[in-house]
Scaffold this motif. Structure first.
Motif, PDB file in Angstrom:
ATOM      1  N   ASN A  32      15.342  15.369 -24.855  1.00 49.00           N
ATOM      2  CA  ASN A  32      15.963  15.414 -26.161  1.00 49.00           C
ATOM      3  C   ASN A  32      17.055  16.474 -26.193  1.00 49.00           C
ATOM      4  OD1 ASN A  32      14.661  18.048 -27.116  1.00 49.00           O
ATOM      5  ND2 ASN A  32      12.857  16.782 -26.689  1.00 49.00           N
ATOM      6  N   VAL A  33      17.856  16.401 -27.227  1.00 50.20           N
ATOM      7  CA  VAL A  33      18.894  17.387 -27.479  1.00 50.20           C
ATOM      8  C   VAL A  33      18.546  18.092 -28.782  1.00 50.20           C
ATOM      9  CG1 VAL A  33      21.337  17.787 -27.885  1.00 50.20           C
ATOM     10  CG2 VAL A  33      20.609  16.020 -26.271  1.00 50.20           C
ATOM     11  N   THR A  50      24.266  23.557 -29.467  1.00 49.12           N
ATOM     12  CA  THR A  50      23.326  22.548 -29.001  1.00 49.12           C
ATOM     13  C   THR A  50      22.827  22.917 -27.614  1.00 49.12           C
ATOM     14  OG1 THR A  50      25.056  21.143 -28.037  1.00 49.12           O
ATOM     15  CG2 THR A  50      24.401  20.696 -30.321  1.00 49.12           C
ATOM     16  N   THR A  52      20.536  20.868 -24.289  1.00 43.94           N
ATOM     17  CA  THR A  52      19.800  19.731 -23.761  1.00 43.94           C
ATOM     18  C   THR A  52      18.503  20.203 -23.136  1.00 43.94           C
ATOM     19  OG1 THR A  52      20.768  19.785 -21.540  1.00 43.94           O
ATOM     20  CG2 THR A  52      22.007  18.626 -23.260  1.00 43.94           C
ATOM     21  N   ASN A  53      17.644  19.241 -22.767  1.00 48.99           N
ATOM     22  CA  ASN A  53      16.396  19.600 -22.106  1.00 48.99           C
ATOM     23  C   ASN A  53      16.643  20.274 -20.770  1.00 48.99           C
ATOM     24  OD1 ASN A  53      17.236  16.743 -21.408  1.00 48.99           O
ATOM     25  ND2 ASN A  53      15.613  17.022 -19.889  1.00 48.99           N
ATOM     26  N   SER A  56      21.815  22.627 -20.699  1.00 47.58           N
ATOM     27  CA  SER A  56      23.249  22.634 -20.957  1.00 47.58           C
ATOM     28  C   SER A  56      23.509  22.989 -22.416  1.00 47.58           C
ATOM     29  CB  SER A  56      23.862  21.276 -20.635  1.00 47.58           C
ATOM     30  OG  SER A  56      23.724  20.974 -19.260  1.00 47.58           O
TER      31      SER A  56
END
Length: 114
Positions: A32-33, A50, A52-53, A56
């Motif tokens: 997920n993000v 944000t 990411t998993n 990033s």
């Protein structure tokens, strides 16, 4: 079933720091993000950062170099470390999870004085 619970907001003087936490539960996807958004009174909600998993990250230009988003997958929790806070950072900060359905936290108030 997906729930996001935020904590860490408060009142701080300009130049100070806060660390926001967002604990999640109920997501059926391991990939997920997640992100942080903020909304000041009378203004549109805007993206802050944000992650990411895989770790990033992406940041709004206004917070680049001052804020750091991080993720603890074992705890299903993300964080937003906010340093060198400015009065213009005052807003309600919201946590979001996308799996890819979007889920939002309740928001936590951050107020920066002077």
């Amino acid at each position: 079933q997906v729930q996001l619970v935020e904590s860490g907001g408060g009142l701080v003087q300009a130049g100070g720091s806060l660390r926001l936490s967002c604990a999640t539960s109920g997501s059926k996807s391991r990939i997920n993000v997640m992100g942080w958004y903020r909304q000041a009174p009378g203004k549109q909600r805007e993206l802050v950062a944000t992650i990411t998993n895989g770790g990033s990250t992406n940041y709004a230009d206004s917070v680049k170099g001052r804020f750091t988003i991080s993720r603890d997958n074992a705890k299903s929790t993300i964080y937003l470390q906010m340093n060198s806070l400015k009065p213009e950072d005052t807003a309600v900060y919201y946590c979001r999870l996308s799996d890819p359905t979007n889920y939002w936290g309740q928001g936590t108030q951050v107020t920066v004085s002077s």
